[in-house]
Design a protein around this motif. Structure first.
Motif, PDB file in Angstrom:
ATOM      1  N   MET A   1     -26.322  -4.692  35.142  1.00 61.81           N
ATOM      2  CA  MET A   1     -25.961  -4.500  36.520  1.00 61.81           C
ATOM      3  C   MET A   1     -26.405  -5.702  37.358  1.00 61.81           C
ATOM      4  N   MET A   2     -27.611  -6.213  37.071  1.00 58.90           N
ATOM      5  CA  MET A   2     -28.083  -7.367  37.851  1.00 58.90           C
ATOM      6  C   MET A   2     -27.280  -8.622  37.535  1.00 58.90           C
ATOM      7  N   GLU A   3     -26.776  -8.728  36.319  1.00 63.57           N
ATOM      8  CA  GLU A   3     -25.908  -9.865  35.994  1.00 63.57           C
ATOM      9  C   GLU A   3     -24.627  -9.779  36.809  1.00 63.57           C
ATOM     10  N   ILE A   4     -24.048  -8.587  36.878  1.00 62.84           N
ATOM     11  CA  ILE A   4     -22.814  -8.386  37.640  1.00 62.84           C
ATOM     12  C   ILE A   4     -23.043  -8.714  39.106  1.00 62.84           C
ATOM     13  N   ALA A   5     -24.196  -8.320  39.649  1.00 60.41           N
ATOM     14  CA  ALA A   5     -24.522  -8.587  41.056  1.00 60.41           C
ATOM     15  C   ALA A   5     -24.911 -10.043  41.293  1.00 60.41           C
ATOM     16  N   GLY A   6     -25.164 -10.787  40.208  1.00 63.76           N
ATOM     17  CA  GLY A   6     -25.507 -12.193  40.337  1.00 63.76           C
ATOM     18  C   GLY A   6     -26.960 -12.454  40.710  1.00 63.76           C
ATOM     19  N   VAL A   7     -27.827 -11.489  40.492  1.00 60.71           N
ATOM     20  CA  VAL A   7     -29.225 -11.634  40.905  1.00 60.71           C
ATOM     21  C   VAL A   7     -30.183 -11.751  39.712  1.00 60.71           C
ATOM     22  N   TRP A   8     -29.662 -11.692  38.495  1.00 63.93           N
ATOM     23  CA  TRP A   8     -30.497 -11.723  37.291  1.00 63.93           C
ATOM     24  C   TRP A   8     -31.453 -12.922  37.290  1.00 63.93           C
ATOM     25  N   GLU A   9     -30.931 -14.120  37.546  1.00 59.81           N
ATOM     26  CA  GLU A   9     -31.743 -15.333  37.486  1.00 59.81           C
ATOM     27  C   GLU A   9     -32.885 -15.294  38.492  1.00 59.81           C
ATOM     28  N   VAL A  11     -34.398 -12.610  39.754  1.00 61.31           N
ATOM     29  CA  VAL A  11     -35.411 -11.639  39.316  1.00 61.31           C
ATOM     30  C   VAL A  11     -36.194 -12.219  38.144  1.00 61.31           C
ATOM     31  N   ASP A  12     -35.501 -12.840  37.220  1.00 63.73           N
ATOM     32  CA  ASP A  12     -36.165 -13.439  36.063  1.00 63.73           C
ATOM     33  C   ASP A  12     -37.135 -14.539  36.494  1.00 63.73           C
ATOM     34  N   ALA A  13     -36.751 -15.331  37.482  1.00 60.10           N
ATOM     35  CA  ALA A  13     -37.581 -16.441  37.955  1.00 60.10           C
ATOM     36  C   ALA A  13     -38.828 -15.962  38.712  1.00 60.10           C
ATOM     37  N   ALA A  14     -38.850 -14.708  39.133  1.00 56.40           N
ATOM     38  CA  ALA A  14     -39.987 -14.189  39.904  1.00 56.40           C
ATOM     39  C   ALA A  14     -41.242 -14.037  39.044  1.00 56.40           C
ATOM     40  N   GLY A  15     -41.089 -14.074  37.712  1.00 52.93           N
ATOM     41  CA  GLY A  15     -42.253 -14.016  36.829  1.00 52.93           C
ATOM     42  C   GLY A  15     -42.794 -12.629  36.557  1.00 52.93           C
TER      43      GLY A  15
END
Length: 153
Positions: A1-9, A11-15
């Motif tokens: 779902m986060m990939e579809i929303a374009g926010v995955w990177e 969230v992943d970068a937040a550590g």
């Protein structure tokens, strides 16, 4: 779902701590859930700090053009307009049951009340300008509670 929303990177970068499953105890039973077994080797999630996670999602939505209103005080009711497919919307107004019962007496039908509430809200009225009403209006009740203390004392 986060990939579809374009926010995955983001969230992943937040550590946040990465998770690939869960270990649960129910009474005397221990359960291990390996997400790779059920969802595939690349699936994972995060153990997030909720406030930071919510901020990432909020700012991402804002970057995509969502109008964000912060520190707003809502009195008596709030509204929601949820886009559906084929140009349709789900419109909802949330209020305390007592306030709903009071307001409902002013109208001959739920449809009439919904139309009036749309007109009373400048934001919703603008979002739905030119829209056609497709009824019938449905009234749902949700039972919640309020607690004075969220954690501890």
């Amino acid at each position: 779902m986060m990939e579809i929303a374009g926010v995955w990177e983001k969230v992943d970068a937040a550590g946040f701590t990465s998770r690939r499953g869960a270990m649960l105890r129910w009474g005397a039973e221990d359960w291990t859930i390996d997400w790779a077994e059920f969802f595939g080797a690349d699936e994972r999630g995060w153990q997030v700090e909720r406030a930071e996670f919510d901020e990432i999602l909020l700012r991402h939505a804002q970057e995509l053009g969502v109008e964000v209103v912060e520190s707003a005080h809502v009195r008596r009711s709030s509204s929601r307009v949820i886009p559906l497919r084929e140009g349709r919307f789900s419109i909802g107004f949330v209020t305390h049951k007592i306030r709903f019962v009071e307001r409902r007496k002013e109208f001959a039908s739920d449809d009439e009340m919904l139309r009036a509430l749309v007109q009373e809200s400048e934001t919703v009225r603008k979002q739905l300008a030119g829209a056609e009403f497709i009824g019938p209006t449905r009234v749902e009740q949700h039972y919640s509670y309020v607690d004075r203390v969220n954690v501890g004392r």
